[in-house]
Write a protein that holds these residues in place. Structure first.
Motif, PDB file in Angstrom:
ATOM      1  N   LEU A   1     -10.874   5.814  -9.746  1.00 12.97           N
ATOM      2  CA  LEU A   1      -9.670   6.621  -9.936  1.00 12.97           C
ATOM      3  C   LEU A   1      -8.674   6.536  -8.777  1.00 12.97           C
ATOM      4  O   LEU A   1      -7.460   6.466  -9.004  1.00 12.97           O
ATOM      5  CB  LEU A   1     -10.064   8.084 -10.177  1.00 12.97           C
ATOM      6  N   TYR A   2      -9.184   6.555  -7.547  1.00 12.01           N
ATOM      7  CA  TYR A   2      -8.290   6.535  -6.386  1.00 12.01           C
ATOM      8  C   TYR A   2      -7.674   5.168  -6.096  1.00 12.01           C
ATOM      9  O   TYR A   2      -6.484   5.086  -5.753  1.00 12.01           O
ATOM     10  CB  TYR A   2      -9.033   7.050  -5.149  1.00 12.01           C
ATOM     11  N   PRO A   3      -8.427   4.055  -6.173  1.00  7.69           N
ATOM     12  CA  PRO A   3      -7.876   2.756  -5.761  1.00  7.69           C
ATOM     13  C   PRO A   3      -6.546   2.365  -6.407  1.00  7.69           C
ATOM     14  O   PRO A   3      -5.676   1.828  -5.699  1.00  7.69           O
ATOM     15  CB  PRO A   3      -8.999   1.766  -6.120  1.00  7.69           C
ATOM     16  N   PRO A   4      -6.305   2.621  -7.705  1.00  7.55           N
ATOM     17  CA  PRO A   4      -4.991   2.263  -8.250  1.00  7.55           C
ATOM     18  C   PRO A   4      -3.838   3.021  -7.592  1.00  7.55           C
ATOM     19  O   PRO A   4      -2.731   2.478  -7.459  1.00  7.55           O
ATOM     20  CB  PRO A   4      -5.108   2.624  -9.741  1.00  7.55           C
ATOM     21  N   ILE A   5      -4.085   4.262  -7.189  1.00  6.99           N
ATOM     22  CA  ILE A   5      -3.026   5.048  -6.544  1.00  6.99           C
ATOM     23  C   ILE A   5      -2.689   4.427  -5.191  1.00  6.99           C
ATOM     24  O   ILE A   5      -1.510   4.227  -4.852  1.00  6.99           O
ATOM     25  CB  ILE A   5      -3.450   6.521  -6.366  1.00  6.99           C
ATOM     26  N   ASN A   6      -3.725   4.088  -4.426  1.00  5.33           N
ATOM     27  CA  ASN A   6      -3.515   3.449  -3.129  1.00  5.33           C
ATOM     28  C   ASN A   6      -2.816   2.098  -3.299  1.00  5.33           C
ATOM     29  O   ASN A   6      -1.895   1.757  -2.542  1.00  5.33           O
ATOM     30  CB  ASN A   6      -4.860   3.271  -2.425  1.00  5.33           C
ATOM     31  N   LEU A   7      -3.230   1.335  -4.296  1.00  5.73           N
ATOM     32  CA  LEU A   7      -2.634   0.020  -4.546  1.00  5.73           C
ATOM     33  C   LEU A   7      -1.166   0.154  -4.938  1.00  5.73           C
ATOM     34  O   LEU A   7      -0.310  -0.615  -4.473  1.00  5.73           O
ATOM     35  CB  LEU A   7      -3.419  -0.685  -5.656  1.00  5.73           C
ATOM     36  N   PHE A   8      -0.871   1.132  -5.774  1.00  7.33           N
ATOM     37  CA  PHE A   8       0.509   1.357  -6.198  1.00  7.33           C
ATOM     38  C   PHE A   8       1.380   1.753  -5.003  1.00  7.33           C
ATOM     39  O   PHE A   8       2.554   1.378  -4.935  1.00  7.33           O
ATOM     40  CB  PHE A   8       0.546   2.456  -7.267  1.00  7.33           C
ATOM     41  N   TYR A   9       0.809   2.490  -4.071  1.00  9.14           N
ATOM     42  CA  TYR A   9       1.539   2.881  -2.862  1.00  9.14           C
ATOM     43  C   TYR A   9       2.002   1.635  -2.095  1.00  9.14           C
ATOM     44  O   TYR A   9       3.155   1.542  -1.676  1.00  9.14           O
ATOM     45  CB  TYR A   9       0.635   3.755  -1.987  1.00  9.14           C
ATOM     46  N   HIS A  10       1.110   0.652  -1.954  1.00  8.11           N
ATOM     47  CA  HIS A  10       1.476  -0.588  -1.270  1.00  8.11           C
ATOM     48  C   HIS A  10       2.526  -1.355  -2.076  1.00  8.11           C
ATOM     49  O   HIS A  10       3.419  -1.979  -1.490  1.00  8.11           O
ATOM     50  CB  HIS A  10       0.235  -1.453  -1.056  1.00  8.11           C
ATOM     51  N   PHE A  11       2.421  -1.296  -3.389  1.00  8.89           N
ATOM     52  CA  PHE A  11       3.405  -1.980  -4.231  1.00  8.89           C
ATOM     53  C   PHE A  11       4.789  -1.354  -4.074  1.00  8.89           C
ATOM     54  O   PHE A  11       5.790  -2.061  -3.910  1.00  8.89           O
ATOM     55  CB  PHE A  11       2.966  -1.927  -5.694  1.00  8.89           C
TER      56      PHE A  11
END
Length: 287
Positions: A200-210
Motif C-alpha cells: 500500500l505505501y510503496p506506490p505513494i512514495n513512488l508517485f512522490y518521486h514522479f
C-alpha cells in the motif's frame, strides 16, 4: 545501469494456462449478463482483475494479445462500475469486451469505494485511457468513503492527491505529503503492517518521486517498491500461490506515467510487464 528485479516463482500448479482460460470464460459470462442486470458488476470487475493477473503469470511480458484483452476488459469494467453506481436511474452506455453495452444505473454500491477506485484508476492509467481517468477523478471523494473501520484515513488523502494531480487542482504537494505521513505504520491502524509496507505505501512514495520529476530517485524508488512487493508475496507459502502477486499494479501504473513523461526508468521486472509499460498494444483495437 538497468537493474533487474526477478519475479518470484509463482507456485500456481502445472495447468496455469487452462486456469487463465477458465477465468476468461467466467469474465465473458459475467459481462454477458450485465445488460440483464448490472447489480453484479463488482463481481465481474473483481473476476476480470483476477483474469489479468492469471494472464500475467503465463505471459509476464504481456506479449500476447490475450493479455492486452484481459487488461482492457478489466479497465472497462472498472470504469463501468463507477458509471452505473454514480446514477440512480436511467441507462449508461459502456464499451466492454469490444461492444457498446447499455447498462441500467443501479445507484450506490458498497464495493464502489476508495480501494476499488484505486484499482480502476491504475487500469485506466496502464491503458492510457485519459477520458476514463478524468471521469474517475471527477467522482467526489465522499462517494468513495467506506464504513468507518474498513480503511485507514490515508487512503482518502491518497485518492484526493491522485485526483488533484490529474485534474491539475491546487494543493497537490500538501495532499501527497499528508498521504505519506498518514500511511506510516505508526499512524495507520487498520491495514496490517506487512500489507502497508509491502503493497500500500510503496506506490505513494513512488508517485512522490514522479511528481517531483526526481530522475535520480525514481528508479531506486521503483526498485524498492518491487522488492517490497516481492517480499510481501513470498512471506508465506499461501501467498506464493496467489496470482495477485504476479504484477505490481500500482507501481506499474506510476511507471507508465513516468514512461510517458520521459522520466528514465532503469528497472526491468516481470512485475512490470514490458508491453503494458511501453503501451505496445495501444491502438490494437478500440478501447
Amino acid at each position: 545501469m538497468t537493474v533487474t528485479v526477478a519475479r518470484h516463482e509463482l507456485s500456481v500448479g502445472p495447468d496455469a494456462e487452462r486456469f487463465a482460460e477458465r477465468l476468461n470464460e467466467r469474465v465473458a459470462r459475467r459481462i454477458g449478463r450485465l445488460q440483464e442486470s448490472a447489480n453484479s458488476i463488482d463481481f465481474a470487475f473483481s473476476t476480470s482483475v483476477m483474469a489479468l493477473h492469471a494472464r500475467c503469470v503465463i505471459d509476464p511480458r504481456a506479449a500476447k494479445v490475450e493479455t492486452w484483452e484481459a487488461t482492457v476488459n478489466a479497465m472497462q469494467l472498472g470504469s463501468a462500475l463507477f458509471a452505473v453506481t454514480g446514477a440512480g436511474e436511467g441507462t449508461i452506455h459502456c464499451r466492454i469486451d469490444r461492444k457498446t453495452r447499455t447498462l441500467q444505473a443501479i445507484g450506490p454500491l458498497s464495493s464502489a469505494d476508495a480501494g476499488t477506485w484505486l484499482t480502476a484508476f491504475w487500469l485506466a492509467v496502464i491503458c492510457r485511457e485519459q477520458q476514463r481517468m478524468t471521469e474517475l477523478c471527477e467522482i467526489p471523494l465522499e462517494r468513495l468513503r467506506a464504513p468507518e473501520g474498513q480503511y485507514d484515513e490515508y487512503i482518502y488523502q491518497w485518492v484526493d492527491a491522485l485526483q488533484t494531480y490529474w485534474m491539475r487542482r491546487p494543493g497537490l504537494v500538501e495532499k501527497l505529503t499528508a498521504a505519506l505521513q498518514m500511511s506510516h505504520p505508526d499512524v495507520a491502524q487498520v491495514a496490517p503492517r506487512d500489507l502497508l509496507q509491502g503493497v500500500l505505501y510503496p506506490p505513494i512514495n513512488l508517485f512522490y518521486h514522479f511528481v517531483l520529476k526526481d530522475e535520480a530517485g525514481f528508479s531506486p524508488a521503483l526498485e524498492e517498491a518491487l522488492k517490497l512487493h516481492q517480499m510481501y508475496w513470498t512471506l508465506t507459502e499461501e501467498r506464493r500461490t496467489d496470482i495477485d502477486g504476479s504484477i505490481a499494479l500500482g507501481p506499474l501504473a506510476i511507471a507508465c506515467l513516468a514512461y510517458d513523461g520521459k522520466l528514465p526508468i532503469e528497472v526491468e521486472s516481470e512485475y512490470l510487464p514490458k508491453h503494458l509499460l511501453q503501451h505496445s498494444w495501444l491502438g490494437e483495437f478500440p478501447t
